[in-house]
Scaffold this active site. Structure first.
Site, short mmCIF file in Angstrom:
data_model
loop_
_atom_site.label_atom_id
_atom_site.label_comp_id
_atom_site.label_asym_id
_atom_site.label_seq_id
_atom_site.Cartn_x
_atom_site.Cartn_y
_atom_site.Cartn_z
N CYS A 1 0.81 -1.24 0.00
CA CYS A 1 0.00 0.00 0.00
C CYS A 1 0.84 1.28 0.00
O CYS A 1 0.30 2.36 -0.23
CB CYS A 1 -0.96 0.01 1.18
SG CYS A 1 -2.17 -1.30 1.08
N ASN B 1 -10.29 0.05 -0.02
CA ASN B 1 -8.83 0.12 -0.10
C ASN B 1 -8.39 -0.43 -1.46
O ASN B 1 -8.46 -1.64 -1.69
CB ASN B 1 -8.24 -0.71 1.06
CG ASN B 1 -6.72 -0.67 1.09
OD1 ASN B 1 -6.07 -0.22 0.14
ND2 ASN B 1 -6.14 -1.16 2.17
N HIS C 1 -3.41 7.26 2.56
CA HIS C 1 -3.83 5.95 2.08
C HIS C 1 -5.17 5.62 2.73
O HIS C 1 -5.39 5.91 3.91
CB HIS C 1 -2.76 4.91 2.46
CG HIS C 1 -3.19 3.51 2.19
ND1 HIS C 1 -3.65 3.10 0.96
CD2 HIS C 1 -3.24 2.41 3.00
CE1 HIS C 1 -3.94 1.82 1.02
NE2 HIS C 1 -3.71 1.37 2.24
#
Ligand code: UT7
Length: 328
Positions: free
Chosen positions: A115, A285, A255
């Site tokens: 990520c 996500n 994020h």
């Protein structure tokens, strides 16, 4: 005159199909209420078309980027693609994107930092601009997470979605662009968030498929505890390092893994949620896609000279923050 690497355009693409919490309720033992309160997610996008992969998401963003900036794909010198769901083990998805976008003069490679991949790639690319090596670099962050999600595992399938974005980096002499970064990794965290099979340690076999080992494995609570501390620490650190006070920050672009992690980061930075870009409710996500999608969707809010802090945490573990002065 000092050259910095400015973001001169940003575009994103998310697939059309919307997977809602209500639909997930029919697939696994979960509830809309649980997902909303624990994560902040209401829906996510899924690339349903057969035979399409991460490059197909990325190339949509790259094509829009080229159009928006009014340049030819032939002008792109380098394309770095941050992804954990490459089209195939090899060649690199960056090569496939360049081919599909007609970026015939570019070289490219993939970067894997889960990520945090997009911010790692952004910082890496900025060095090629700062040194005067290249003029136009495209940094892609994109993932087709649905290709590695087990839709029988309620711990993970409610979180992830598909999507991606791309930024164009060009030289700037006004002091705008990627100005600083605090980047970290700790490989001992790999046990808590990984894909068990399909790599060189455990290649695909009938057993690995039967054991459902080709999917994301995440110990959510452990990852949460690290993420909530480390992402906030990195975001606070870059402020101290650059003498940025809360009132100097125009926006935090974090994020999008969990709304509670984002809120903790904002709190640690001393900024209100009105200064935080959040779209987790719409996309979940998207791993490498989250930050470029946020940048693309929020760019109308940014003004030239705005101080942005990008922050991420992901598998590895990897984490960090980037200080960007908006250039347009
Ligand atoms: O982007 C890369 C980095 N990743 C992250 O940053 C993710 C970090 N982790 C998280 O965001 C959170 O840990 C999750 C959203 C994954 C999970 O939230 P949590 O508050 O940590 O829940 P938990 O795993 O501690 O589970 C609490 C309870 C458990 O039941 P018991 O043991 O208390 O009876 C789970 O079995 O919730 C249960 N549970 C669910 N219930 C309904 C777990 N998943 C679900 C679900 N629906 N989907």
């Amino acid at each position: 005159m000092k050259i910095t690497a400015a973001i001169t355009a940003v575009e994103a693409y998310t697939p059309e199909y919307i997977l809602t919490n209500q639909e997930l309720e029919k697939m696994v033992d979960t509830s809309d209420e649980w997902i909303r309160t624990r994560t902040g997610i209401l829906e996510r996008r899924i690339l349903k078309e057969k035979g399409q992969g991460t490059s197909d998401i990325a190339v949509q963003a790259v094509n829009k980027l080229i159009q928006k900036r009014g340049i030819s794909p032939l002008e792109i010198d380098l394309l770095i693609c941050a992804t954990v769901t490459p089209d195939m083990q090899f060649p690199a998805t960056a090569n496939i994107i360049c081919d599909k976008a007609g970026a015939k003069n570019a070289w490219g490679y993939d970067l894997n930092a889960a990520c945090s991949g997009f911010i790692y790639a952004l910082v890496t690319a900025s060095k090629f601009i700062e040194t005067g090596t290249y003029q136009k670099i495209v940094v892609v962050g994109a993932d087709k997470m649905s290709s590695i999600i087990d839709y029988q595992d309620r711990n993970t399938c409610i979180i992830f979605g598909d999507g991606g974005g791309a930024v164009l980096l060009e030289a700037n002499t006004e002091g705008n662009g990627v100005l600083d970064a605090c980047l970290y990794s700790d490989g001992s965290g790999r046990h808590h968030l990984h894909q068990k099979a399909g790599g060189s340690v455990k290649p695909a076999t009938v057993e690995t498929v039967q054991n459902r080992e080709h999917y994301v494995y995440q110990e959510g609570q452990t990852v949460f505890k690290f993420a909530v501390v480390k992402m906030a620490e990195a975001a606070a650190e870059i402020m101290v390092k650059n003498q940025l006070k809360p009132e100097d920050i125009a926006y935090l672009v974090p994020h999008q893994a969990n709304l509670r992690i984002i809120q903790a980061t904002a709190e640690r930075m001393g900024i209100g949620m009105d200064k935080v870009i959040v779209n987790i409710q719409k996309y979940g996500n998207t791993t490498n896609g989250t930050i470029p999608i946020c940048l693309a969707e929020a760019q109308h809010l940014f003004k030239k000279g705005d101080n942005l802090v990008l922050a991420a945490f992901g598998g590895g573990f990897t984490w960090g923050s980037v200080y960007v002065k908006w250039a347009y």
